[in-house]
Design a protein around this motif. Sequence first.
Motif, PDB file in Angstrom:
ATOM      1  N   ASN A   1       5.501   1.289  -7.322  1.00 38.91           N
ATOM      2  CA  ASN A   1       5.100  -0.087  -7.621  1.00 38.91           C
ATOM      3  C   ASN A   1       5.666  -0.613  -8.936  1.00 38.91           C
ATOM      4  O   ASN A   1       5.587  -1.804  -9.203  1.00 38.91           O
ATOM      5  CB  ASN A   1       3.587  -0.242  -7.579  1.00 38.91           C
ATOM      6  N   ASP A   2       6.271   0.221  -9.754  1.00 35.98           N
ATOM      7  CA  ASP A   2       6.958  -0.247 -10.961  1.00 35.98           C
ATOM      8  C   ASP A   2       8.466  -0.362 -10.767  1.00 35.98           C
ATOM      9  O   ASP A   2       9.170  -0.848 -11.646  1.00 35.98           O
ATOM     10  CB  ASP A   2       6.679   0.697 -12.137  1.00 35.98           C
ATOM     11  N   ALA A   3       8.957   0.077  -9.624  1.00 36.97           N
ATOM     12  CA  ALA A   3      10.401   0.067  -9.360  1.00 36.97           C
ATOM     13  C   ALA A   3      10.890  -1.357  -9.109  1.00 36.97           C
ATOM     14  O   ALA A   3      10.168  -2.202  -8.557  1.00 36.97           O
ATOM     15  CB  ALA A   3      10.727   0.946  -8.155  1.00 36.97           C
ATOM     16  N   LEU A   4      12.094  -1.616  -9.509  1.00 42.05           N
ATOM     17  CA  LEU A   4      12.683  -2.942  -9.357  1.00 42.05           C
ATOM     18  C   LEU A   4      12.855  -3.326  -7.888  1.00 42.05           C
ATOM     19  O   LEU A   4      12.595  -4.474  -7.517  1.00 42.05           O
ATOM     20  CB  LEU A   4      14.041  -3.004 -10.081  1.00 42.05           C
ATOM     21  N   HIS A   5      13.230  -2.372  -7.037  1.00 41.25           N
ATOM     22  CA  HIS A   5      13.424  -2.699  -5.622  1.00 41.25           C
ATOM     23  C   HIS A   5      12.116  -3.140  -4.967  1.00 41.25           C
ATOM     24  O   HIS A   5      12.107  -4.005  -4.098  1.00 41.25           O
ATOM     25  CB  HIS A   5      14.054  -1.518  -4.854  1.00 41.25           C
TER      26      HIS A   5
ATOM     27  N   ILE B   1       0.830  -1.207   0.000  1.00 38.52           N
ATOM     28  CA  ILE B   1       0.000   0.000   0.000  1.00 38.52           C
ATOM     29  C   ILE B   1       0.869   1.265   0.000  1.00 38.52           C
ATOM     30  O   ILE B   1       0.636   2.187  -0.783  1.00 38.52           O
ATOM     31  CB  ILE B   1      -0.965  -0.015   1.207  1.00 38.52           C
ATOM     32  N   VAL B   2       1.890   1.277   0.860  1.00 37.81           N
ATOM     33  CA  VAL B   2       2.763   2.454   0.941  1.00 37.81           C
ATOM     34  C   VAL B   2       3.506   2.668  -0.376  1.00 37.81           C
ATOM     35  O   VAL B   2       3.589   3.794  -0.878  1.00 37.81           O
ATOM     36  CB  VAL B   2       3.747   2.323   2.128  1.00 37.81           C
ATOM     37  N   GLN B   3       4.035   1.613  -0.946  1.00 37.33           N
ATOM     38  CA  GLN B   3       4.780   1.755  -2.202  1.00 37.33           C
ATOM     39  C   GLN B   3       3.872   2.171  -3.360  1.00 37.33           C
ATOM     40  O   GLN B   3       4.291   2.909  -4.252  1.00 37.33           O
ATOM     41  CB  GLN B   3       5.519   0.452  -2.541  1.00 37.33           C
TER      42      GLN B   3
ATOM     43  N   ILE C   1       2.713  -7.291  -9.056  1.00 40.02           N
ATOM     44  CA  ILE C   1       3.786  -6.454  -9.626  1.00 40.02           C
ATOM     45  C   ILE C   1       3.437  -5.934 -11.015  1.00 40.02           C
ATOM     46  O   ILE C   1       4.054  -4.986 -11.486  1.00 40.02           O
ATOM     47  CB  ILE C   1       5.153  -7.187  -9.658  1.00 40.02           C
ATOM     48  N   ASN C   2       2.455  -6.530 -11.674  1.00 38.64           N
ATOM     49  CA  ASN C   2       2.033  -6.055 -12.992  1.00 38.64           C
ATOM     50  C   ASN C   2       0.674  -5.360 -12.948  1.00 38.64           C
ATOM     51  O   ASN C   2       0.034  -5.189 -13.984  1.00 38.64           O
ATOM     52  CB  ASN C   2       1.972  -7.225 -13.980  1.00 38.64           C
TER      53      ASN C   2
END
Length: 173
Positions: A37-41, A29-31, A98-99
């Motif tokens: 949410n598209d970042a690799l980390h 939720i935070v990300q 993730i998608n």
Amino acid sequence: MAGNDKKAGSNPVDIIVYGMMIAAVVYVIVQCILGNNDALHFKIVLGIWIVAAVAVADYIGPVMSGKLSGVSDKVLKLYMISSILDAAAYMGFYVCIINISKTGEVLHYLFCGFGVICYISHLILNSKFNKLTGREALEAEESEAVIEEDDIEVDTLSEEDEEEIKEIVYRHK
């Protein structure tokens, strides 16, 4: 999950897994709010967290609680298939999460459906595992009770009672 306890959440491993799930949901939720949410980390951290939660819930917990000790090979194989389906379900949900920002892509919808099917299959096999382990424990208790009953000899009639029974039996003939 782990343990033979009837009360949900009474096992320390279950509490750890529930805490890990809550932390993962809060992280997602935070990300998503921050737009990461598209970042690799984000994807790597969430994937490692899910793998750790599945390992604790399906493998470390049952071994620590003794849930898998003394079960037959058939029952152990059933549990392993159930655990693999559980891991596959979480993998499907992971790919869907993730998608999620790619709404035009069909991939995450397919993986969400795959996750649901695997999770339902896991629940069915896990209930069969619990029934079989409960039945094996019941059979072991019954066999112990039969052995104990065979070893004990009880004489409840006195000689006078036996004579009265013989007289009554012979009178009716």
